[in-house]
Scaffold this motif. Structure first.
Motif, PDB file in Angstrom:
ATOM      1  N   VAL A  25      -0.281 -47.219   3.917  1.00  0.00           N
ATOM      2  CA  VAL A  25      -1.696 -47.007   4.075  1.00  0.00           C
ATOM      3  C   VAL A  25      -2.398 -48.142   4.660  1.00  0.00           C
ATOM      4  N   ASN A  26      -2.970 -47.722   5.723  1.00  0.00           N
ATOM      5  CA  ASN A  26      -3.770 -48.976   6.648  1.00  0.00           C
ATOM      6  C   ASN A  26      -5.053 -49.112   5.663  1.00  0.00           C
ATOM      7  N   GLU A  27      -5.706 -50.183   5.924  1.00  0.00           N
ATOM      8  CA  GLU A  27      -6.885 -50.572   5.262  1.00  0.00           C
ATOM      9  C   GLU A  27      -8.198 -49.494   5.255  1.00  0.00           C
ATOM     10  N   ASP A  28      -8.011 -48.902   6.583  1.00  0.00           N
ATOM     11  CA  ASP A  28      -8.962 -48.017   6.704  1.00  0.00           C
ATOM     12  C   ASP A  28      -8.615 -46.507   6.103  1.00  0.00           C
ATOM     13  N   GLY A  29      -7.384 -46.639   5.437  1.00  0.00           N
ATOM     14  CA  GLY A  29      -6.912 -45.268   4.773  1.00  0.00           C
ATOM     15  C   GLY A  29      -6.279 -44.303   5.568  1.00  0.00           C
ATOM     16  N   SER A  30      -6.109 -44.971   6.796  1.00  0.00           N
ATOM     17  CA  SER A  30      -5.280 -43.904   7.643  1.00  0.00           C
ATOM     18  C   SER A  30      -3.626 -44.258   7.445  1.00  0.00           C
ATOM     19  N   LEU A  31      -2.734 -43.691   7.951  1.00  0.00           N
ATOM     20  CA  LEU A  31      -1.229 -43.714   7.510  1.00  0.00           C
ATOM     21  C   LEU A  31      -0.836 -44.833   8.603  1.00  0.00           C
ATOM     22  N   GLY A  32      -0.210 -45.620   7.970  1.00  0.00           N
ATOM     23  CA  GLY A  32       0.633 -46.626   8.903  1.00  0.00           C
ATOM     24  C   GLY A  32       2.099 -46.265   9.106  1.00  0.00           C
ATOM     25  N   PRO A  33       2.812 -47.126   9.133  1.00  0.00           N
ATOM     26  CA  PRO A  33       4.409 -47.010   9.508  1.00  0.00           C
ATOM     27  C   PRO A  33       5.049 -46.156   8.234  1.00  0.00           C
ATOM     28  N   ARG A  34       6.190 -45.796   8.665  1.00  0.00           N
ATOM     29  CA  ARG A  34       7.020 -45.270   7.573  1.00  0.00           C
ATOM     30  C   ARG A  34       7.729 -46.266   6.606  1.00  0.00           C
ATOM     31  N   ASN A  35       7.582 -46.025   5.265  1.00  0.00           N
ATOM     32  CA  ASN A  35       7.976 -47.074   4.401  1.00  0.00           C
ATOM     33  C   ASN A  35       9.585 -46.776   4.360  1.00  0.00           C
ATOM     34  N   GLY A  36      10.370 -47.921   3.595  1.00  0.00           N
ATOM     35  CA  GLY A  36      11.591 -47.758   3.359  1.00  0.00           C
ATOM     36  C   GLY A  36      12.276 -47.010   2.615  1.00  0.00           C
ATOM     37  N   VAL A  37      11.796 -45.881   2.407  1.00  0.00           N
ATOM     38  CA  VAL A  37      12.178 -44.857   1.316  1.00  0.00           C
ATOM     39  C   VAL A  37      12.557 -43.472   2.197  1.00  0.00           C
ATOM     40  N   SER A  38      13.801 -43.129   1.680  1.00  0.00           N
ATOM     41  CA  SER A  38      14.176 -41.922   2.204  1.00  0.00           C
ATOM     42  C   SER A  38      14.800 -40.925   1.179  1.00  0.00           C
ATOM     43  N   CYS A  39      14.945 -39.526   1.581  1.00  0.00           N
ATOM     44  CA  CYS A  39      15.624 -38.512   0.590  1.00  0.00           C
ATOM     45  C   CYS A  39      17.171 -38.364   1.215  1.00  0.00           C
TER      46      CYS A  39
END
Lengths: 591, 591
Positions: free
Chosen positions: A235-249
């Protein structure tokens, strides 16, 4: 086709005639008058019947699908989830500061039963989010709350709880997932978590995983476990979504039931995580919400029993088969409805008396949680902590049993998927396992809760039952309810005493009887609730209720519970008093 | 992966040490010495473990498939079926005249448990054939026997039982399928039958349907029902297959379990049928084999509990989780195996004591059927008729419960399909329903069997228990087993007496307690079997057995059953004695 009608009348009876909600001292209860809760329950019941229930078999048949790392929920789930959000249901009992409606937990429990009954697999997506949000609320920094809670309360972002690993479930001290501190104060989380409900799906913009992991160099075992926030998208500082994190199903499980809910293997590959609460105090943080979470699972037991009962009852009234042994009830027809047969009634009465008694028990428990959280009532907190394993263990065991009994009313039609009865049993089965398997609940009850604070809470429970019996027993016509409750409560006290005496010498003497004790306790609680309901029904009849059949039915159902279910306490006591020897005699090799 | 090992040692103990088979007077029993049965059991166990068990999850996953009227069984079923046939297992207890091996039914039951445990869905194909062949054997003309039996005993042709129709299951008097007499003495059968196990499949050259139908103009209701042989392919005079008959599979059901067995909707469109037995005496003909068929279903309860127990036990020994509360058992490892925990043991002991007690009960029942059929022993016939609903109802209820408990040992792993535990529960569930739902068994027991022949058989049962208690009670060390059995038997007698007294005035007073009575009776029977097993184990120990651990384990398990399971009779009695009022109080509209 299976159907569902929300039991609003019964809910209102319990909330107002039994628990007398709006007279309660707990902040927020004053607003909960009869008309207000009626309006809420009616709306919730409508969406449960009309939107969630029709999707229940759809979810069961279609299940979830994993394709290229994306989990697709069953057809219709996404739209229904949007409707739930639009109507604000996920945040009904969350703080207004974060966009919730700020109502008491008891009301969240009441509507939660409707949603769970109508569609357990679907309702889990918001239920888990509720749990995760509550944990952030209790342990997060102001910045964390600001970042996550508005979105989670609205269910724009959903949440998960990540505890289990392939080699450890109950014994989380064996955990291997590690969290390595980074220069910026964040952590890199690496490991595999399994059985993660709603771990991945297509209904939310983001998924906020709460993950237990060990910080290298920390204490051994369970004392070195910390809790982390690991968002699917950073989550970016402004609350918008940033890059995908290293977690996956990595996989979704094929399960016995709750097919509409994605049970995921979650792989954390150096995923960015943020410490939630204190280092190495992860279990404490995760378990703050335990009473609520376990009550929520107990509710699932009652909820599945309710929908199964509704359908079994409809079938028993409709299906013509055989004749009333005392003479035809349906002389113009070639057969009488199933409901004329005594054993069908025995079965239905067991279901009915469990569901209504269990519902009262849950709602009472929810008022204790409100008292603990909203008023800081330590006694209420102690009492609900004591009863939480009973609520979870007893209500899910019995809830499952009742779905099986409901299925039985249908004969062969209960076994084929077309009629829906199989799904209720298959879905209800999980509640006996997750959020601490019921054997672990029994261990928690006998090994921990019973002696907690010097046994103060169990003494308070017995005192409360005694006071009730004394007071209610003075009312004319209450003896038939109070006397069996007294006997059952005495069995429970005898069992507790046995544990205290024998458990000192040999802890196995207590633990060998832990499961029976949990059920014994459950019966006493339902006995208490039925006595309280009988008292309320008698008062309503005396006051000239405009629905006398409803209240007379309550009395008859209370009588059934006292006569047919409560005697079980004697057998549980006898089993307990046989001690450790019969259970522990064999060497492991000789089984 | 789940596995299965046939419990041959336990089977041998029951057959020889407890039932003393080869000393029995029943014709054929003299040959059943220890070595002979050991050889049979070993071979059966081998094919069960190596051929049938690996196909069990395959059947569950793939299920059956209907395409253009053809039902395809799961991959591997056809080859396995051929192997079973090649080894002569389907005809083990069928007459040598028709290609069987002529062994007693008790041996068919023993190996049947292995096959059912390893793969219930698969074993049903031959089980139903057995039932149909037995019915033709009992009621067919010489010509009919000559036409069908050789092929059916070999399972070249399989068989089915067609009772249920969409609007009637238990109440077969409502049946609509009709059979119109033709000039050549045959009938044209028209109607729809549902829930027909093995109704259509690809493993046999022909399928011989036994179909209940009404001959127009016959008596109303159940008294106008006749039984017909309706082959899938008509059979030419020379025994070769003729044209396809007017019978077809319209649908296969999606079910909770036994996916490997095709449950068919069968449509009869003027199909050629041949009267089996007498006109309008179809129910009698169909039910001649009822004791056997119901014992076979009771066996399925025990069988599923056995395989579930085996796997739960293996998991409990293997899975490391938590510590023994009395000190680490596995100090070099980070955790102890699950089996150290008292509640896990409580769970496992419940499974073990049920499975072994249930097995003994079944085999004892099978010896009574042999005595009735092979020696014309009327007392044995009366006793097994009385106990048949108990064997079917109690063992399938408890068998299912035990599969659920076994699943619980696995925690979350029990709920996902990968470990196989879900299948045992889902498969076991059907046994509570088919061959007469368990509520109907309870009705049969209390409404019919109890008072049959003036109550002679139940009196004989009590007398037998009394005699056993008296004789065994004189042996040193037997009091701890005999005394609880006496108490339990007294509860059963009190309940029977209550029914006789109250049932006269109000039949609902008896029928409201029928289900509890069936379970009470079941506990007394298992109590009796455990006392008999304890007696045999003591005798073996006194005689200097070379396997003392096995016999000491029997004694410990017997103690567990007496201490932890038998006390349940008191609660059943209390429920029964509460009478009809709590059960019957409500109007159907007020539930």
């Amino acid at each position: 086709m299976p159907s569902y009608t929300a039991p609003t009348k019964d809910m209102q009876f319990i909330l107002h005639d039994v628990l007398k909600l709006s007279q309660g001292k707990t902040p927020g209860y004053g607003d909960l008058d009869r008309d207000f809760t009626a309006a809420i329950l009616e709306e919730a019941g409508k969406i449960a019947s009309e939107v969630l229930a029709p999707l229940n078999p759809v979810g069961d048949t279609h299940g979830c699908r994993l394709e290229n790392g994306v989990v697709y929920t069953p057809p219709g789930f996404k739209d229904a989830f949007q409707q739930m959000k639009d109507n604000g249901w996920p945040g009904i009992d969350m703080p207004e500061d974060f966009g919730g409606q700020g109502m008491p937990y008891v009301l969240g429990t009441a509507v939660g039963e409707f949603f769970s009954a109508a569609n357990q697999a679907f309702t889990m997506y918001q239920g888990l989010t509720h749990g995760a949000a509550s944990t952030i609320l209790a342990h997060g920094t102001e910045a964390q709350k600001a970042t996550y809670l508005h979105k989670m309360v609205a269910c724009d972002w959903t949440g998960t709880m990540n505890l289990t690993e392939p080699h450890c479930g109950t014994d989380l001290g064996l955990m291997r997932t590690k969290a390595e501190p980074q220069a910026d104060g964040s952590y890199k989380v690496t490991g595999q978590k399994i059985f993660i409900s709603a771990g991945e799906h297509d209904m939310a913009e983001n998924i906020i995983h709460l993950v237990l992991a060990k910080i290298p160099g920390g204490p051994e075992g369970i004392k070195g476990v910390s809790l982390f926030i690991v968002p699917k998208f950073l989550v970016n500082e402004d609350g918008s979504l940033g890059p995908r994190n290293g977690v996956s199903c990595g996989k979704i499980e094929e399960k016995m039931g709750i097919h509409g809910n994605a049970t995921c293997v979650m792989n954390y590959d150096g995923a960015t995580g943020y410490l939630l609460g204190e280092e190495h105090k992860g279990m404490r943080a995760m378990f703050t919400m335990m009473n609520e979470a376990r009550l929520g699972v107990g509710m699932q037991g009652v909820a599945q029993a309710e929908i199964a009962f509704q359908n079994a009852l409809a079938y028993a009234r409709d299906r013509l088969q055989g004749r009333d042994i005392t003479g035809p009830k349906n002389p113009d027809s070639p057969a009488d409805p199933l409901i004329v047969h005594p054993d069908i009634r025995r079965n239905l009465m067991e279901q009915k008396s469990f569901v209504e008694g269990g519902r009262a028990f849950l709602l009472w428990g929810a008022t204790l949680i409100d008292a603990a959280h909203r008023s800081g009532d330590a006694e209420a907190d102690g009492l609900i902590s004591l009863m939480t394993p009973v609520i979870k263990g007893f209500l899910t065991d019995k809830g499952f049993d009742m779905t099986v009994q409901a299925q039985q009313v249908y004969g062969g039609h209960g076994y084929i998927e077309e009629w829906g009865m199989s799904q209720y049993a298959r879905d209800a089965r999980i509640a006996m396992i997750y959020e601490g398997a019921n054997g672990v609940q029994a261990l928690d009850l006998v090994g921990r809760k019973l002696a907690q604070d010097g046994g103060k809470h169990v003494m308070a429970f017995f005192e409360m039952v005694k006071t009730f019996c004394k007071t209610a027993g003075e009312t004319q016509g209450m003896a038939e309810f109070v006397d069996p409750l007294k006997r059952a409560s005495k069995d429970l006290q005898t069992a507790a005493m046995y544990f205290m005496q024998e458990g000192m010498k040999n802890p196995n003497a207590a633990l060998s009887g832990s499961y029976d004790f949990m059920h014994l306790f459950g019966h006493v609680c339902l006995g208490l609730m039925w006595a309280r309901m009988a008292e309320a029904a008698q008062a309503a009849l005396a006051a000239g209720t405009d629905d006398p059949e409803f209240h007379r039915t309550k009395l008859a159902t209370a009588r059934f519970y006292m006569a047919r279910q409560l005697p079980m306490t004697a057998t549980h006591l006898a089993r307990i008093q046989s001690g450790a020897e019969p259970v522990m005699a064999l060497d492991a090799a000789n089984f």
